[in-house]
Design a protein around this motif. Structure first.
Motif, short mmCIF file in Angstrom:
data_model
loop_
_atom_site.label_atom_id
_atom_site.label_comp_id
_atom_site.label_asym_id
_atom_site.label_seq_id
_atom_site.Cartn_x
_atom_site.Cartn_y
_atom_site.Cartn_z
N PHE A 101 30.05 6.03 24.97
CA PHE A 101 31.23 6.67 24.42
C PHE A 101 31.43 6.33 22.94
CE2 PHE A 101 35.84 6.66 23.57
CZ PHE A 101 36.12 7.98 23.86
N ASP A 102 31.32 5.06 22.58
CA ASP A 102 31.62 4.64 21.22
C ASP A 102 30.61 5.16 20.20
OD1 ASP A 102 33.87 3.27 22.03
OD2 ASP A 102 32.78 1.39 22.35
N ALA A 103 29.40 5.51 20.65
CA ALA A 103 28.35 5.93 19.73
C ALA A 103 28.39 7.42 19.42
CB ALA A 103 26.98 5.57 20.31
N VAL A 104 29.28 8.15 20.05
CA VAL A 104 29.34 9.59 19.88
C VAL A 104 30.58 9.98 19.07
CG1 VAL A 104 29.57 11.81 21.11
CG2 VAL A 104 28.11 10.00 22.03
N THR A 105 30.41 10.93 18.15
CA THR A 105 31.54 11.40 17.35
C THR A 105 31.98 12.79 17.80
OG1 THR A 105 30.18 12.50 15.67
CG2 THR A 105 30.62 10.14 15.36
N VAL A 106 33.21 13.13 17.44
CA VAL A 106 33.72 14.47 17.73
C VAL A 106 32.86 15.52 17.05
CG1 VAL A 106 35.64 16.04 17.26
CG2 VAL A 106 36.10 13.76 18.17
N GLU A 107 32.42 15.24 15.82
CA GLU A 107 31.58 16.20 15.10
C GLU A 107 30.29 16.49 15.85
OE1 GLU A 107 29.62 16.83 10.64
OE2 GLU A 107 30.55 14.92 11.18
N GLU A 108 29.69 15.45 16.43
CA GLU A 108 28.45 15.64 17.18
C GLU A 108 28.68 16.47 18.44
OE1 GLU A 108 25.91 11.62 16.10
OE2 GLU A 108 27.59 11.47 17.50
N ILE A 109 29.81 16.25 19.09
CA ILE A 109 30.13 17.03 20.29
C ILE A 109 30.30 18.50 19.91
CG2 ILE A 109 31.89 17.42 22.07
CD1 ILE A 109 32.47 14.38 21.93
N ALA A 110 31.05 18.75 18.84
CA ALA A 110 31.26 20.13 18.39
C ALA A 110 29.94 20.80 18.01
CB ALA A 110 32.24 20.14 17.21
N ASP A 111 29.09 20.06 17.29
CA ASP A 111 27.79 20.61 16.89
C ASP A 111 26.96 21.02 18.10
OD1 ASP A 111 28.30 20.35 14.21
OD2 ASP A 111 27.17 18.48 13.95
N LEU A 112 26.89 20.15 19.09
CA LEU A 112 26.09 20.45 20.28
C LEU A 112 26.66 21.65 21.03
CD1 LEU A 112 23.68 19.71 22.05
CD2 LEU A 112 25.16 18.11 23.28
N ALA A 113 27.97 21.80 21.01
CA ALA A 113 28.61 22.93 21.69
C ALA A 113 28.55 24.21 20.86
CB ALA A 113 30.07 22.60 22.00
N GLY A 114 28.11 24.09 19.61
CA GLY A 114 27.96 25.27 18.75
C GLY A 114 29.26 25.76 18.15
N VAL A 115 30.21 24.83 17.93
CA VAL A 115 31.49 25.23 17.32
C VAL A 115 31.81 24.27 16.18
CG1 VAL A 115 32.35 26.17 19.48
CG2 VAL A 115 32.88 23.80 18.89
N ALA A 116 32.81 24.65 15.37
CA ALA A 116 33.25 23.80 14.28
C ALA A 116 34.11 22.65 14.81
CB ALA A 116 34.06 24.61 13.27
N GLN A 117 34.18 21.57 14.02
CA GLN A 117 34.99 20.42 14.46
C GLN A 117 36.45 20.81 14.64
OE1 GLN A 117 34.27 16.92 12.13
NE2 GLN A 117 35.95 15.77 13.03
N ARG A 118 36.95 21.69 13.77
CA ARG A 118 38.35 22.11 13.90
C ARG A 118 38.59 22.86 15.21
NH1 ARG A 118 36.07 25.42 10.11
NH2 ARG A 118 36.10 27.67 10.55
#
Length: 199
Positions: free
Chosen positions: A29-46
């Motif tokens: 959990f601690d090693a993952v960022t919101v930006e990385e999650i959004a990137d993998l899902a194919g959407v912007a961080q916002r």
């Protein structure tokens, strides 16, 4: 039937949850960022923050289930005893959970159990379930007995949590509805509440 916009929103939400689950399972959990999650899902961080308030929520968020529980409680017959009505609603909810992606649900529950930040967020979600039950119970019984109105929700939600833990321990092989029913049955005899004047 959901419209196109609602289907797209549901698909985006599901994609974010799958991406978070994959990354957090692989790296912690601690090693993952919101930006990385959004990137993998194919959407912007916002876009992530349009659907989830935090990284914890993308794994744990059960607000839809709290709303569904409220709807199920409202459908119970007015003459049904409170414990029986709560049992009916919670069993129906458990049945719907079992209809989901079992592997994904198991993976998510294992992460929650082993990650302090997720466990804390999960307990907050359980309190939201308790609040739904407490509000419904106060209305059904017509009483402001805060202790009595809180006892049934707290015990029933705890029973569901214990049943869910047993289901995860069985690798999803046990019947979740049966486990929830058994847990609720074991506590129901001591919580046979009635509206004032009916006891």
């Amino acid at each position: 039937m959901l419209g196109l916009r609602e289907r797209k929103k549901a698909a985006t939400r599901a994609a974010l949850r799958r991406a978070a689950l994959q990354l957090v399972t692989d790296r912690g959990f601690d090693a993952v960022t919101v930006e990385e999650i959004a990137d993998l899902a194919g959407v912007a961080q916002r876009t992530f923050f349009r659907y989830f308030a935090s990284k914890e929520d993308v794994i744990v968020d059960d607000r839809d289930l709290a709303e569904e529980l409220a709807a199920l409680l409202e459908q119970t017959p007015a003459a049904q005893p409170p414990v029986a009505a709560v049992r009916t609603a919670l069993l129906s909810l458990a049945g719907r959970l079992d209809a989901g992606d079992r592997a994904e649900i198991l993976a998510r529950q294992r992460l929650i159990a082993t990650t302090p930040a997720l466990l804390a967020r999960s307990l907050e979600q359980h309190q939201a379930w308790e609040a739904v039950l407490e509000d419904w119970l106060a209305e059904r019984l017509g009483t402001t007995d805060r202790l009595g109105n809180r006892l049934l929700p707290a015990v029933c939600v705890a029973a569901v949590r214990v049943a869910a833990e047993a289901w995860v321990a069985s690798d999803g092989q046990d019947d979740i509805e049966g486990l929830v029913a058994s847990a609720l049955d074991q506590i129901s005899h001591g919580l046979d509440l009635q509206p004032p004047g009916n006891g």
